[in-house]
Write an enzyme that holds these catalytic residues in place. Structure first.
Site, PDB file in Angstrom:
ATOM      1  N   TRP A 102     -14.084 -23.502  62.381  1.00  0.00           N
ATOM      2  CA  TRP A 102     -14.755 -24.245  61.298  1.00  0.00           C
ATOM      3  C   TRP A 102     -16.195 -24.549  61.676  1.00  0.00           C
ATOM      4  O   TRP A 102     -17.094 -24.442  60.843  1.00  0.00           O
ATOM      5  CB  TRP A 102     -13.972 -25.499  60.925  1.00  0.00           C
ATOM      6  CG  TRP A 102     -12.755 -25.169  60.098  1.00  0.00           C
ATOM      7  CD1 TRP A 102     -11.455 -25.347  60.454  1.00  0.00           C
ATOM      8  CD2 TRP A 102     -12.737 -24.571  58.787  1.00  0.00           C
ATOM      9  NE1 TRP A 102     -10.630 -24.906  59.444  1.00  0.00           N
ATOM     10  CE2 TRP A 102     -11.378 -24.429  58.417  1.00  0.00           C
ATOM     11  CE3 TRP A 102     -13.732 -24.144  57.901  1.00  0.00           C
ATOM     12  CZ2 TRP A 102     -10.990 -23.874  57.192  1.00  0.00           C
ATOM     13  CZ3 TRP A 102     -13.343 -23.587  56.677  1.00  0.00           C
ATOM     14  CH2 TRP A 102     -11.992 -23.453  56.341  1.00  0.00           C
ATOM     15  N   ASP A 172     -17.880 -32.986  59.902  1.00  0.00           N
ATOM     16  CA  ASP A 172     -16.944 -32.410  58.922  1.00  0.00           C
ATOM     17  C   ASP A 172     -15.551 -32.943  59.271  1.00  0.00           C
ATOM     18  O   ASP A 172     -14.869 -32.399  60.135  1.00  0.00           O
ATOM     19  CB  ASP A 172     -16.983 -30.880  59.005  1.00  0.00           C
ATOM     20  CG  ASP A 172     -15.873 -30.215  58.198  1.00  0.00           C
ATOM     21  OD1 ASP A 172     -15.147 -30.929  57.470  1.00  0.00           O
ATOM     22  OD2 ASP A 172     -15.733 -28.975  58.297  1.00  0.00           O
ATOM     23  N   LYS A 196      -6.238 -32.366  52.687  1.00  0.00           N
ATOM     24  CA  LYS A 196      -5.454 -32.542  53.917  1.00  0.00           C
ATOM     25  C   LYS A 196      -4.939 -33.968  54.026  1.00  0.00           C
ATOM     26  O   LYS A 196      -3.740 -34.184  54.045  1.00  0.00           O
ATOM     27  CB  LYS A 196      -6.275 -32.146  55.135  1.00  0.00           C
ATOM     28  CG  LYS A 196      -6.328 -30.631  55.305  1.00  0.00           C
ATOM     29  CD  LYS A 196      -7.696 -30.049  55.363  1.00  0.00           C
ATOM     30  CE  LYS A 196      -7.657 -28.522  55.327  1.00  0.00           C
ATOM     31  NZ  LYS A 196      -8.971 -27.940  55.547  1.00  0.00           N
TER      32      LYS A 196
HETATM   33  C1  PLP Z   1      -9.940 -27.087  55.461  1.00  0.00           C
HETATM   34  C2  PLP Z   1     -11.233 -27.284  56.136  1.00  0.00           C
HETATM   35  C3  PLP Z   1     -12.460 -26.919  55.548  1.00  0.00           C
HETATM   36  C4  PLP Z   1     -12.558 -26.162  54.258  1.00  0.00           C
HETATM   37  O1  PLP Z   1     -12.159 -26.886  53.174  1.00  0.00           O
HETATM   38  P1  PLP Z   1     -12.414 -26.278  51.723  1.00  0.00           P
HETATM   39  O2  PLP Z   1     -12.230 -27.484  50.867  1.00  0.00           O
HETATM   40  O3  PLP Z   1     -11.428 -25.196  51.525  1.00  0.00           O
HETATM   41  O4  PLP Z   1     -13.815 -25.754  51.713  1.00  0.00           O
HETATM   42  C5  PLP Z   1     -13.628 -27.182  56.225  1.00  0.00           C
HETATM   43  N1  PLP Z   1     -13.612 -27.787  57.415  1.00  0.00           N
HETATM   44  C6  PLP Z   1     -12.457 -28.143  58.022  1.00  0.00           C
HETATM   45  C7  PLP Z   1     -12.501 -28.805  59.347  1.00  0.00           C
HETATM   46  C8  PLP Z   1     -11.245 -27.907  57.392  1.00  0.00           C
HETATM   47  O5  PLP Z   1     -10.089 -28.257  57.992  1.00  0.00           O
END
Ligand code: PLP
Length: 360
Positions: A102, A172, A196
């Site tokens: 990521w 993030d 999540k």
């Molecule tokens: C799932 C995830 C993303 C991407 O999420 P989207 O909403 O599909 O863009 C980005 N960063 C991390 C750490 C993630 O777990």
């Protein structure tokens, strides 16, 4: 119908009580004669949801008053580009820590927009550790420092927020937000997709310190400009009303569990017993260094790849699904976000003990 335990990395499982609540008011919300998906996003009914969710998130995460909370459409990945566009004028550079896939994606997107300095990387360790802060090659003139506090694919987590003084730290937090208390004041900006730990896909929350607004590049598309959304209380466009409504229910549910202190106690207990199951065997293996093992996403391998299909089939027969690992890491991955009951983790551990006895 029996509901399964869904160990998928995202979209993730939701508490059953929330699904039942949403079902019960699906046809009519708040005496409006229509569903929450049909009410006006600027009407009083939705304003109550918006204000309540913002206040609850601020209280749960102890977000200081000088931070704006934005509830925005779309994926977390949009912010791989929105962050540089908002925080770094043309010609600026930014520091990024590379701790997994990521981070790598965030870096590649940022490189389209500005000069990226990768201050540290664990790619040579196959992303199984976090480079110590003392080794980061920070630049003096970076507009911000970007980290991925929980690497969803590699299962690597910063268990402490790095101390960067007056530098602007950006995180993030898509796969770790709301899993335990963090000091928001150490960040300039946090972004997290909801699917999540905060509800369903279609919503991303941004928490941004006010003094960082108004620095966007000229020419930034207005729907990517955090200041536009801050000034409009996240109602500059038609809001993602249903996803926002579900996030409000999730925040109330976390509040009802005892807030983030209590979530941390439960999450740590779930993770500890799961790692103990792996480590006490000579059968399962998790490669991540002990001081940065994720509480949320736990990759593990079996003694041979040929066993993977059998493991997946037999676990699914027990109602334990979504365990196939990411192709980059291989093997299995158990994502045990807030909504995964401890009972689900216990059942998976029981299954794994039995599987080892049958196949070991
Ligand atoms: C799932 C995830 C993303 C991407 O999420 P989207 O909403 O599909 O863009 C980005 N960063 C991390 C750490 C993630 O777990």
């Amino acid at each position: 119908m029996t509901r399964v335990y869904n160990f998928s990395a995202g979209p993730a499982m939701l508490p059953q009580s929330i699904l039942e609540h949403a079902r019960d008011e699906l046809l009519e919300y708040g005496g409006n004669g229509m569903s929450v998906m049909e009410v006006n996003h600027r009407g009083s009914s939705f304003a109550a949801i918006a204000n309540h969710s913002r206040d609850t998130l601020r209280r749960l995460m102890a977000i200081p008053d000088d931070y704006k909370i934005l509830f925005l459409h779309g994926p977390a990945r949009t912010h791989f580009a929105a962050v540089p566009l908002n925080l770094a004028v043309d010609g600026a550079r930014a520091d990024y820590v590379d701790t997994g896939l990521w981070s790598k994606m965030a870096i590649e997107e940022a490189e389209r927009l500005l000069e990226v300095n990768v201050v540290a990387s664990s790619s040579e360790q196959n992303y199984t550790s976090i480079p110590p802060l003392s080794q980061w090659q920070l630049s003096d003139d970076a507009a911000y420092v970007h980290i991925t506090p929980n690497e969803t694919i590699g299962g690597v987590e910063f268990l402490d927020v790095p101390e960067l003084g007056s530098r602007v730290l950006v995180g993030d937090m898509s796969s770790t937000i709301l899993s335990r208390p963090i000091d928001v004041g150490k960040f300039g900006l946090i972004y997290a997709g909801a699917q999540k730990n905060m509800g369903i896909a279609g919503l991303t929350v941004v928490i941004v310190r006010e003094d960082l607004l108004g620095r966007a590049r000229p020419g930034i598309p207005s729907m990517l400009d955090y200041q536009v959304h801050a000034e409009a209380d996240s109602l500059a466009c038609t809001a993602p009303t249903f996803a926002w409504y579900l996030a409000a229910l999730v925040l109330d549910w976390i509040d009802g569990q005892g807030g983030l202190e209590q979530m941390a106690v439960i999450n740590k207990r779930k993770a500890d017993k799961f790692y103990a199951c792996i480590d006490s065997s000579n059968f399962y293996h998790n490669p991540v260094k002990a001081d940065c093992r994720s509480w949320m996403n736990i990759p593990f391998t079996l003694p041979s790849d040929e066993m993977d299909e059998v493991f997946l089939r037999e676990s699914a027969e027990q109602g334990l699904v979504g365990l196939k690992g990411h192709r980059y890491v291989g093997g299995m991955r158990a994502s045990i976000y807030n909504a995964m009951p401890e009972e689900g983790v216990d059942q998976l551990i029981d299954f794994m003990d039995g599987f080892m006895q049958r196949h070991g």
